[in-house]
Design an enzyme around this catalytic site. Structure first.
Site: not given
Ligand SMILES: *Cc1c(COP(=O)(O)O)cnc(C)c1O
Length: 361
Positions: A172, A196, A102
């Site tokens: 993030d 998540k 990521w």
């Molecule tokens: C799942 C995830 C993403 C991507 O998320 P989307 O909502 O599909 O764009 C980005 N960063 C992390 C840490 C993730 O777990």
């Protein structure tokens, strides 16, 4: 009807209490005669839902008054672009820490909008370690520092908050938000896709310090400008109303569970149980991440012999355990054990792993 233990990385398990409540309120929300899905986002019913959700999130995370909370769409992936578009503010470049898949995506996207200084990377250890901050090559003039506190695919989690002085810290937090308390005051901006650890897919939460608003690059689309969303209470256009509502129910559920302090204790215990078992198997099961940086939320593990993977996965179904196959880029298995995964799910997984080892070890 039997519910399974769902170890999906996202979209992921939601609390059963929340799903039941949503079902009860599905056709008629609080005497309105409507489903939340059918409501105008500008009507008084939905405004009440939206305000309650924000207030509960602020209480859970102790978000100070000088931060805006935005309820957006586009996922964390849209944030990979929104962050540089809004926070570069005329500066040449931003610092990024690369700790996995990521991080790499965030870096790749940011390069479209400005300079990127990768201040540290754990590529050399295949992203199984967090580079110690003393080794980072930070730029004191960076527009911001971006990092990924929990790498969902690699199962690598920071156990410290980077110190950046006056450089705004951007995180993030998609796969670890709400899993434990966070000191929001240390951050300039936090973002997280909801699917998540918050609620359904389609909602993205951004927590941003007010002084960082208003500096979007010329030509930034309105939908990508934090200030426009902030000035309009996340209703510049139609927000993801139903996902916002479900997130609000999750926040209420978290408060009833003892808030983030309460969740942290439960999450630590759940993760420890699984890692302790994995480590006790003499390498039959293996987690590659350095112990101090193991994720509480995503637990990847491999079997001693990859030829057994298929049989392992086949048997999980009968045990009511689903979505354990590892990410396609890593292989093996991955158990995502977010807030809503009950401890009984960990117990069922460990029991299954023990039985399998007994037969094949
Ligand atoms: C799942 C995830 C993403 C991507 O998320 P989307 O909502 O599909 O764009 C980005 N960063 C992390 C840490 C993730 O777990």
């Amino acid at each position: 009807m039997a519910r399974v233990f769902n170890f999906s990385a996202g979209p992921a398990v939601l609390p059963e209490e929340v799903l039941n409540r949503a079902r009860e309120e599905m056709l008629d929300w609080h005497g309105s005669g409507m489903s939340v899905m059918e409501m105008s986002h500008r009507g008084k019913e939905f405004i009440a839902i939206a305000e309650k959700a924000e207030a509960d999130l602020r209480e859970l995370m102790q978000i100070p008054a000088n931060y805006k909370v935005l309820f957006l769409q586009g996922g964390a992936s849209a944030q990979f672009a929104m962050v540089p578009l809004n926070l570069l503010r005329g500066k040449k470049s931003a610092d990024y820490i690369n700790t996995g898949e990521w991080s790499k995506k965030a870096i790749k996207e940011a390069k479209k909008f400005g300079g990127v200084n990768v201040a540290a990377t754990s590529e050399a250890t295949s992203f199984t370690t967090v580079p110690p901050q003393a080794t980072w090559k930070l730029d004191p003039d960076a527009a911001y520092l971006h990092y990924t506190p929990n790498e969902t695919i690699g199962g690598l989690e920071f156990n410290f908050v980077p110190a950046t002085g006056n450089v705004p810290l951007v995180a993030d937090l998609s796969s670890t938000i709400l899993s434990r308390p966070v000191d929001v005051t240390k951050y300039g901006l936090i973002y997280a896709g909801a699917q998540k650890n918050i609620g359904p897919a389609g909602l993205t939460i951004v927590i941003v310090r007010e002084d960082l608003l208003g500096g979007a690059a010329a030509g930034t689309p309105s939908m990508f400008d934090y200030k426009i969303h902030a000035d309009n209470g996340s209703m510049y256009n139609t927000p993801p109303t139903y996902a916002w509502y479900i997130a609000g129910l999750v926040f209420e559920w978290l408060k009833a569970k003892g808030g983030l302090q309460g969740m942290a204790a439960i999450n630590e215990r759940k993760a420890r149980k699984l890692y302790d078992y994995i480590d006790s198997t003499g390498g039959f099961y293996k987690n590659p991440v350095e112990k101090a940086s193991r994720s509480w939320m995503n637990v990847p593990f491999t079997l001693k012999d990859a030829a057994l993977d298929e049989e392992f996965l086949k048997g999980t179904k009968g045990a009511g355990l689903v979505q354990l196959k590892g990410h396609r880029s890593v292989g093996g298995m991955r158990a995502s054990i977010y807030n809503a995964m009950p401890e009984a799910g960990i117990d069922a997984l460990v029991t299954y792993m023990k039985d399998f080892l007994q037969k094949k070890g």
